[in-house]
Write an enzyme that holds these catalytic residues in place. Sequence first.
Site, mmCIF file in Angstrom:
data_model
loop_
_atom_site.group_PDB
_atom_site.id
_atom_site.type_symbol
_atom_site.label_atom_id
_atom_site.label_comp_id
_atom_site.label_asym_id
_atom_site.label_seq_id
_atom_site.Cartn_x
_atom_site.Cartn_y
_atom_site.Cartn_z
ATOM 1 N N ARG A 29 31.767 44.449 25.299
ATOM 2 C CA ARG A 29 32.854 44.225 24.180
ATOM 3 C C ARG A 29 33.474 42.577 24.152
ATOM 4 O O ARG A 29 33.571 41.399 24.767
ATOM 5 C CB ARG A 29 33.822 45.026 24.538
ATOM 6 C CG ARG A 29 35.351 44.655 23.617
ATOM 7 C CD ARG A 29 36.105 44.003 24.408
ATOM 8 N NE ARG A 29 36.680 44.359 25.766
ATOM 9 C CZ ARG A 29 37.160 43.353 26.344
ATOM 10 N NH1 ARG A 29 37.907 42.462 26.423
ATOM 11 N NH2 ARG A 29 37.005 44.220 28.078
ATOM 12 N N ASP A 30 34.217 43.090 26.236
ATOM 13 C CA ASP A 30 34.690 41.691 27.024
ATOM 14 C C ASP A 30 33.118 40.182 27.272
ATOM 15 O O ASP A 30 33.634 39.355 26.650
ATOM 16 C CB ASP A 30 35.013 42.409 28.676
ATOM 17 C CG ASP A 30 34.799 41.227 29.248
ATOM 18 O OD1 ASP A 30 35.905 39.907 28.436
ATOM 19 O OD2 ASP A 30 35.504 41.589 30.221
ATOM 20 N N HIS A 77 38.648 45.506 38.159
ATOM 21 C CA HIS A 77 37.241 44.631 37.153
ATOM 22 C C HIS A 77 37.799 43.833 37.710
ATOM 23 O O HIS A 77 39.281 42.596 36.834
ATOM 24 C CB HIS A 77 37.989 44.771 35.496
ATOM 25 C CG HIS A 77 37.604 43.940 34.547
ATOM 26 N ND1 HIS A 77 37.430 44.937 33.366
ATOM 27 C CD2 HIS A 77 37.787 43.015 34.269
ATOM 28 C CE1 HIS A 77 36.103 43.806 32.473
ATOM 29 N NE2 HIS A 77 37.017 42.432 33.067
ATOM 30 N N HIS A 87 36.252 39.391 37.952
ATOM 31 C CA HIS A 87 35.971 38.028 37.000
ATOM 32 C C HIS A 87 35.546 36.960 38.011
ATOM 33 O O HIS A 87 36.078 37.075 39.386
ATOM 34 C CB HIS A 87 36.830 37.515 36.373
ATOM 35 C CG HIS A 87 37.229 38.524 34.888
ATOM 36 N ND1 HIS A 87 37.221 37.438 33.533
ATOM 37 C CD2 HIS A 87 36.604 39.204 35.044
ATOM 38 C CE1 HIS A 87 37.480 38.066 32.680
ATOM 39 N NE2 HIS A 87 37.295 39.152 33.262
ATOM 40 N N CYS A 94 31.179 31.320 29.833
ATOM 41 C CA CYS A 94 30.826 30.545 31.835
ATOM 42 C C CYS A 94 32.574 30.031 32.163
ATOM 43 O O CYS A 94 32.920 30.267 31.317
ATOM 44 C CB CYS A 94 29.876 28.608 30.889
ATOM 45 S SG CYS A 94 30.654 28.995 29.971
ATOM 46 N N ASN A 140 32.342 36.870 34.118
ATOM 47 C CA ASN A 140 32.650 38.064 34.464
ATOM 48 C C ASN A 140 31.377 39.085 35.520
ATOM 49 O O ASN A 140 30.339 37.580 35.982
ATOM 50 C CB ASN A 140 32.229 39.562 33.408
ATOM 51 C CG ASN A 140 33.311 40.219 32.669
ATOM 52 O OD1 ASN A 140 34.644 41.112 33.068
ATOM 53 N ND2 ASN A 140 33.003 39.915 31.421
#
Lengths: 306, 306
Positions: A15-16, A207, A209, A240, A249
């Site tokens: 998804r992400d 979560h 990044h 990117c 991510n």
Amino acid sequence: MQFPTTVKVVEVGPRDGLQNEPDPVPTPTKIEFIDRLSRTGLRCIEPTSFVSPRWIPQLADAADVIDGMQRPTGVVYPVLVPNKRGMERALEAGVDTIAIFVAATETFNQRNINASLAVSMTRLGEVAELARQHDVSMRGYVSCVLGCPYEGAVEAQSVATIARELHDMGCYEISLGDTIGVGTPVAARELIETTAAQVPLQRLAVHFHDTRGQALANVLACLGCGIDTVDASVAGLGGCPYADGASGNLATEDLVYMLHGMGIETGIDLDALIAAGRYICAAMGRSPGSRLGLIPRHRRAPRFST
Amino acid sequence: MQFPTTVKVVEVGPRDGLQNEPDPVPTPTKIEFIDRLSRTGLRCIEPTSFVSPRWIPQLADAADVIDGMQRPTGVVYPVLVPNKRGMERALEAGVDTIAIFVAATETFNQRNINASLAVSMTRLGEVAELARQHDVSMRGYVSCVLGCPYEGAVEAQSVATIARELHDMGCYEISLGDTIGVGTPVAARELIETTAAQVPLQRLAVHFHDTRGQALANVLACLGCGIDTVDASVAGLGGCPYADGASGNLATEDLVYMLHGMGIETGIDLDALIAAGRYICAAMGRSPGSRLGLIPRHRRAPRFST
């Protein structure tokens, strides 16, 4: 410093990761990708999102993906839903777990989903009500927890308050997202400590990044606070880092390598995970965004170190 | 968990980074690169190596680099020397600080410098004697401290023993290198604790390669043990992690971003450092290997987070 003995890795790549691709990935490829991930030992995979196809055409096939993918017992598949309409589509597709999201700052929430925090919370309340009625489990996201591109610094207390609202709304888990990847370990640790005063630590996930290369170090700091649920994206899918400050991510492979190296169990077959990442990257014609995925097979981590 | 308030960053890009380049970088470019690094606030920069030009032709211009570069007071410039012949060349060039190196395992040492550990130690003793005679300071490296591509696991105790020998030989600092980038935080912490029982903690530095994405997390674990000297390579210079299991240096920019974010002083101007990385990458026609260096200027970390 103590670390948990077991960590649940939440895979958000399908998804992400895929929602940012300029060229939509064919539905059968998405399904094969998710099925491969389901065979790695992952216990939670975010397969797609029921956001408006006008917003994210890359995920317009959400219902077909849910319908086509295997759903082995023991694996949870939360699908992202932004509002009541998305929830209705998710219910039609037979989804049993969803993820809802809101930003930690007024400005990012406004720019991200075109609504004030108050309006978002009202809408999420409607989604939560539908979820209760249909016995659907809910995961929650708070974004920009360590920094906002518009408002700058973010108070840990305001993140904790929003996380608590999501928890009170019925979310079984609240994932704290450093959406623009500006956080560093001490700030991450303080965020967890502040939020854990409002929401049980066992209900929190992180979560990160990797926009500034800090993701894994931040995870380590949070593990040291007792966090045992970590989001990541296989092959670092998610666009990117230099094209978009909000993407880049943490690569699941590199996370799992660290966890296994630390003697922390995940139940994941790292080789199978790396292979799944290579599969989707080959399908998209790009090289893996994980460090491990870039190492030729014969150079992969020696057995002793995993 | 406590962290040091100040960290010394040792920049190894000009040597460890450029020695792997297929096309040698022109000497004036190297000098300009080092001069730019010297203006960032770095206190220790490894400019080149006096190894045999037959081994590493990319660094055959070592004497010219030393002669051409500026050497502002307050900045130390250790040059790598493998043996007595290299030391003699370094002395002719007027070097006042050198770095010597040896592997933690017999096999890697044999393949890396074609000598047994015993022979290497004897040769390094000769170098140390020359250093004493000419009042030259010595830094020491131990490589493969967390894993060897030929022997696999490495005993922390054997690393500690070699580190102590280098310390007894007169090295003011011993850098522990995870040459193939297989280490993870718990192993890194145990290595530091074991080695610190043999060599004063203040004399130890860490040198992590990011081959598997673990470098910054490992640094964080070591900072938690009291380590306050960290090696890194601007723009992650040192070859691509997938071409060679032994390369893929930790990017200095990402390290400094983390340290500053944690409130740890380095004395380094991060913007100037990123610019120096962009300069050398542009000269080599490649994109920066640091995450920060890949973020367009206007997207660089907001002020609040550094």
